[in-house]
Design a protein around this motif. Structure first.
Motif, PDB file in Angstrom:
ATOM      1  N   LEU A 176     -41.496  -2.172  43.196  1.00 35.38           N
ATOM      2  CA  LEU A 176     -40.656  -3.290  43.616  1.00 35.38           C
ATOM      3  C   LEU A 176     -41.496  -4.425  44.189  1.00 35.38           C
ATOM      4  O   LEU A 176     -41.217  -5.603  43.948  1.00 35.38           O
ATOM      5  CB  LEU A 176     -39.635  -2.816  44.656  1.00 35.38           C
ATOM      6  N   GLU A 177     -42.512  -4.067  44.922  1.00 40.13           N
ATOM      7  CA  GLU A 177     -43.387  -5.082  45.512  1.00 40.13           C
ATOM      8  C   GLU A 177     -44.119  -5.863  44.426  1.00 40.13           C
ATOM      9  O   GLU A 177     -44.205  -7.099  44.466  1.00 40.13           O
ATOM     10  CB  GLU A 177     -44.385  -4.412  46.449  1.00 40.13           C
ATOM     11  N   GLU A 178     -44.644  -5.159  43.435  1.00 37.59           N
ATOM     12  CA  GLU A 178     -45.386  -5.813  42.346  1.00 37.59           C
ATOM     13  C   GLU A 178     -44.507  -6.719  41.506  1.00 37.59           C
ATOM     14  O   GLU A 178     -44.989  -7.680  40.912  1.00 37.59           O
ATOM     15  CB  GLU A 178     -46.040  -4.749  41.450  1.00 37.59           C
ATOM     16  N   ASN A 179     -43.213  -6.426  41.466  1.00 40.63           N
ATOM     17  CA  ASN A 179     -42.287  -7.246  40.692  1.00 40.63           C
ATOM     18  C   ASN A 179     -41.505  -8.238  41.563  1.00 40.63           C
ATOM     19  O   ASN A 179     -40.475  -8.764  41.139  1.00 40.63           O
ATOM     20  CB  ASN A 179     -41.317  -6.342  39.928  1.00 40.63           C
ATOM     21  N   LEU A 180     -42.032  -8.487  42.757  1.00 32.67           N
ATOM     22  CA  LEU A 180     -41.539  -9.526  43.672  1.00 32.67           C
ATOM     23  C   LEU A 180     -40.104  -9.312  44.148  1.00 32.67           C
ATOM     24  O   LEU A 180     -39.459 -10.251  44.609  1.00 32.67           O
ATOM     25  CB  LEU A 180     -41.657 -10.916  43.003  1.00 32.67           C
ATOM     26  N   ILE A 181     -39.606  -8.096  44.050  1.00 33.57           N
ATOM     27  CA  ILE A 181     -38.240  -7.827  44.495  1.00 33.57           C
ATOM     28  C   ILE A 181     -38.109  -8.057  45.998  1.00 33.57           C
ATOM     29  O   ILE A 181     -37.151  -8.685  46.466  1.00 33.57           O
ATOM     30  CB  ILE A 181     -37.814  -6.393  44.132  1.00 33.57           C
ATOM     31  N   PHE A 182     -39.078  -7.571  46.763  1.00 36.99           N
ATOM     32  CA  PHE A 182     -39.024  -7.747  48.211  1.00 36.99           C
ATOM     33  C   PHE A 182     -39.080  -9.227  48.581  1.00 36.99           C
ATOM     34  O   PHE A 182     -38.349  -9.686  49.467  1.00 36.99           O
ATOM     35  CB  PHE A 182     -40.162  -6.990  48.893  1.00 36.99           C
ATOM     36  N   ASP A 183     -39.955  -9.984  47.916  1.00 41.64           N
ATOM     37  CA  ASP A 183     -40.069 -11.417  48.212  1.00 41.64           C
ATOM     38  C   ASP A 183     -38.743 -12.136  47.993  1.00 41.64           C
ATOM     39  O   ASP A 183     -38.332 -12.987  48.790  1.00 41.64           O
ATOM     40  CB  ASP A 183     -41.147 -12.056  47.330  1.00 41.64           C
ATOM     41  N   LYS A 184     -38.058 -11.785  46.928  1.00 37.64           N
ATOM     42  CA  LYS A 184     -36.772 -12.428  46.628  1.00 37.64           C
ATOM     43  C   LYS A 184     -35.708 -12.059  47.649  1.00 37.64           C
ATOM     44  O   LYS A 184     -34.891 -12.889  48.052  1.00 37.64           O
ATOM     45  CB  LYS A 184     -36.320 -12.039  45.218  1.00 37.64           C
ATOM     46  N   ILE A 185     -35.717 -10.810  48.080  1.00 39.77           N
ATOM     47  CA  ILE A 185     -34.740 -10.383  49.081  1.00 39.77           C
ATOM     48  C   ILE A 185     -35.014 -11.063  50.415  1.00 39.77           C
ATOM     49  O   ILE A 185     -34.077 -11.468  51.124  1.00 39.77           O
ATOM     50  CB  ILE A 185     -34.755  -8.849  49.232  1.00 39.77           C
ATOM     51  N   PHE A 186     -36.285 -11.231  50.770  1.00 42.87           N
ATOM     52  CA  PHE A 186     -36.613 -11.921  52.020  1.00 42.87           C
ATOM     53  C   PHE A 186     -36.121 -13.370  51.997  1.00 42.87           C
ATOM     54  O   PHE A 186     -35.711 -13.913  53.027  1.00 42.87           O
ATOM     55  CB  PHE A 186     -38.127 -11.880  52.273  1.00 42.87           C
ATOM     56  N   LYS A 187     -36.143 -14.008  50.841  1.00 42.68           N
ATOM     57  CA  LYS A 187     -35.624 -15.369  50.720  1.00 42.68           C
ATOM     58  C   LYS A 187     -34.110 -15.395  50.959  1.00 42.68           C
ATOM     59  O   LYS A 187     -33.581 -16.329  51.564  1.00 42.68           O
ATOM     60  CB  LYS A 187     -35.957 -15.937  49.340  1.00 42.68           C
ATOM     61  N   ILE A 188     -33.423 -14.373  50.474  1.00 42.77           N
ATOM     62  CA  ILE A 188     -31.979 -14.281  50.697  1.00 42.77           C
ATOM     63  C   ILE A 188     -31.683 -14.078  52.179  1.00 42.77           C
ATOM     64  O   ILE A 188     -30.758 -14.686  52.733  1.00 42.77           O
ATOM     65  CB  ILE A 188     -31.387 -13.139  49.851  1.00 42.77           C
ATOM     66  N   ILE A 189     -32.474 -13.239  52.827  1.00 42.63           N
ATOM     67  CA  ILE A 189     -32.308 -13.022  54.264  1.00 42.63           C
ATOM     68  C   ILE A 189     -32.507 -14.341  55.024  1.00 42.63           C
ATOM     69  O   ILE A 189     -31.767 -14.639  55.977  1.00 42.63           O
ATOM     70  CB  ILE A 189     -33.298 -11.949  54.757  1.00 42.63           C
ATOM     71  N   LYS A 190     -33.457 -15.134  54.585  1.00 47.91           N
ATOM     72  CA  LYS A 190     -33.702 -16.442  55.216  1.00 47.91           C
ATOM     73  C   LYS A 190     -32.483 -17.343  55.094  1.00 47.91           C
ATOM     74  O   LYS A 190     -32.123 -18.059  56.041  1.00 47.91           O
ATOM     75  CB  LYS A 190     -34.929 -17.100  54.591  1.00 47.91           C
ATOM     76  N   LEU A 191     -31.819 -17.313  53.942  1.00 47.82           N
ATOM     77  CA  LEU A 191     -30.619 -18.127  53.746  1.00 47.82           C
ATOM     78  C   LEU A 191     -29.491 -17.676  54.676  1.00 47.82           C
ATOM     79  O   LEU A 191     -28.760 -18.508  55.224  1.00 47.82           O
ATOM     80  CB  LEU A 191     -30.169 -18.062  52.287  1.00 47.82           C
ATOM     81  N   TYR A 192     -29.346 -16.366  54.833  1.00 45.10           N
ATOM     82  CA  TYR A 192     -28.358 -15.847  55.783  1.00 45.10           C
ATOM     83  C   TYR A 192     -28.649 -16.381  57.177  1.00 45.10           C
ATOM     84  O   TYR A 192     -27.741 -16.806  57.903  1.00 45.10           O
ATOM     85  CB  TYR A 192     -28.394 -14.317  55.803  1.00 45.10           C
ATOM     86  N   ASN A 193     -29.905 -16.342  57.569  1.00 46.59           N
ATOM     87  CA  ASN A 193     -30.291 -16.796  58.902  1.00 46.59           C
ATOM     88  C   ASN A 193     -29.967 -18.274  59.100  1.00 46.59           C
ATOM     89  O   ASN A 193     -29.468 -18.673  60.159  1.00 46.59           O
ATOM     90  CB  ASN A 193     -31.781 -16.540  59.123  1.00 46.59           C
ATOM     91  N   GLU A 194     -30.231 -19.075  58.086  1.00 47.37           N
ATOM     92  CA  GLU A 194     -29.942 -20.511  58.197  1.00 47.37           C
ATOM     93  C   GLU A 194     -28.451 -20.751  58.370  1.00 47.37           C
ATOM     94  O   GLU A 194     -28.031 -21.620  59.149  1.00 47.37           O
ATOM     95  CB  GLU A 194     -30.464 -21.237  56.952  1.00 47.37           C
ATOM     96  N   ASN A 195     -27.638 -19.973  57.671  1.00 52.09           N
ATOM     97  CA  ASN A 195     -26.184 -20.102  57.797  1.00 52.09           C
ATOM     98  C   ASN A 195     -25.718 -19.695  59.189  1.00 52.09           C
ATOM     99  O   ASN A 195     -24.851 -20.347  59.790  1.00 52.09           O
ATOM    100  CB  ASN A 195     -25.515 -19.232  56.733  1.00 52.09           C
ATOM    101  N   ILE A 196     -26.311 -18.626  59.722  1.00 46.91           N
ATOM    102  CA  ILE A 196     -25.956 -18.167  61.067  1.00 46.91           C
ATOM    103  C   ILE A 196     -26.312 -19.230  62.106  1.00 46.91           C
ATOM    104  O   ILE A 196     -25.539 -19.490  63.035  1.00 46.91           O
ATOM    105  CB  ILE A 196     -26.664 -16.834  61.368  1.00 46.91           C
ATOM    106  N   GLN A 197     -27.490 -19.844  61.946  1.00 46.62           N
ATOM    107  CA  GLN A 197     -27.912 -20.881  62.898  1.00 46.62           C
ATOM    108  C   GLN A 197     -26.954 -22.058  62.895  1.00 46.62           C
ATOM    109  O   GLN A 197     -26.708 -22.670  63.947  1.00 46.62           O
ATOM    110  CB  GLN A 197     -29.339 -21.347  62.568  1.00 46.62           C
TER     111      GLN A 197
END
Length: 327
Positions: free
Chosen positions: A280-301
């Motif tokens: 999953l790491e080699e196929n950037l799955i984690f990186d993409k999920i972290f970007k989604i988490i960032k969007l959630y955080n921006e909405n919460i703020q």
């Protein structure tokens, strides 16, 4: 007000208060497991969120919020005792689960007992009928949603067509709802307006979803000692976690088949979660999920800006504290 400072001071006092709530000892087959649960609780985020929210809105003392906080924490632990039975997990918070230490029957009874004791904590507010009549249905409604979420989670194990939207709806019920209700309960005790209470519930619902996504990630990226629970069990059982569903959506058919091989029970037992994690790491799955988490955080703020100025720092620091986790 800073949530981390509040939390560090709150937890030792609350833990002592929580453990002192159960004084009965007989029958031992019921109360020994029950006391064991209350001695081996986790981070106690939900009661801390409840108490901190009450303090932020109304300057409410910890002691006034303790009964409701104990209620929420006991309900949370009641659901975990039963979840561990259904999931056949042997570790919780680094200790043997109740059914592993005793047996399934005693674990079920301990969970049931916790639920009853939890609701009795609300009797502390009976002299305030308006508050009491508001809290009881709010909390009972959350418990029902948690049960619905757990049922859906179990149903997903036998389905191969679960969507990410279905997953998010499930975790909203199973994980996020109780956190949101903890915040709404604290807001109500702190005399927040109805609109303010709703905003608190909405932002904590979003935060609870992110919390579960992070928990799913840690199932792949952490280790048993750090997490204090069995790792890899979700993969072996075919649980539809966020990384699992996201990977199925994003990976090529070939890579997906490779991932499924890595998550077979024999391979997990022999190699752990590392091969699946690496793919999953080699196929950037984690990186993409972290970007989604960032969007959630921006909405919460953004939602925090709709709260009274005197409460915003508490909620900003609360979000930061909960999202910055490694176990």
């Amino acid at each position: 007000m800073d949530f981390e400072r509040y939390y560090r001071d709150f937890v030792p006092r609350f833990s002592k208060e929580l453990q002192g709530r159960v004084r009965t000892s007989a029958p031992e087959s019921l109360y020994a497991p029950l006391r064991y649960v209350l001695r081996h609780t986790g981070k106690q985020l939900r009661p801390a969120v409840l108490s901190a929210t009450a303090a932020a809105f109304g300057g409410i003392s910890r002691e006034r919020s303790f009964p409701a906080a104990c209620c929420i924490e006991m309900i949370h632990n009641f659901t975990l005792v039963h979840d561990d039975i259904m999931d056949a997990d042997l570790l919780r918070h680094g200790e043997a689960t109740v059914h592993a230490r005793w047996d399934t029957d005693k674990a079920i009874l301990a969970g049931d007992g916790l639920f009853v004791i939890a609701l009795s904590e609300l009797n502390a507010y009976r002299r305030e009928p308006e508050l009491y009549s508001r809290l009881l249905p709010l909390i009972l409604g959350a418990v029902l949603r948690v049960c619905e979420g757990q049922a859906e989670d179990m149903e997903f194990e036998d389905r191969q067509d679960v969507s990410l939207d279905e997953y998010l709806n499930m975790v909203t019920k199973k994980t996020a709802r109780l956190l949101a209700v903890a915040g709404r309960t604290g807001a109500r005790i702190g005399d927040a307006s109805e609109e303010e209470e709703k905003i608190v519930g909405k932002l904590l619902l979003e935060l609870g979803i992110v919390f579960q996504i992070q928990d799913d990630l840690l199932e792949l990226t952490s280790d048993p000692v750090q997490m204090g629970k069995t790792l890899g069990s979700d993969l072996v059982k075919g649980k539809k976690t966020y990384p699992y569903l996201f990977a199925r959506q994003e990976l090529s058919p070939e890579r997906w088949r490779e991932f499924l091989v890595h998550t077979e029970e024999a391979n997990i037992a022999r190699y752990g979660t590392e091969p699946a994690r690496r793919l999953l790491e080699e196929n950037l799955i984690f990186d993409k999920i972290f970007k989604i988490i960032k969007l959630y955080n921006e909405n919460i703020q953004e939602m925090i800006l709709d709260l009274p100025p005197r409460t915003r720092e508490m909620f900003r620091s609360m979000v930061s504290f909960i999202m910055d986790r490694d176990k």
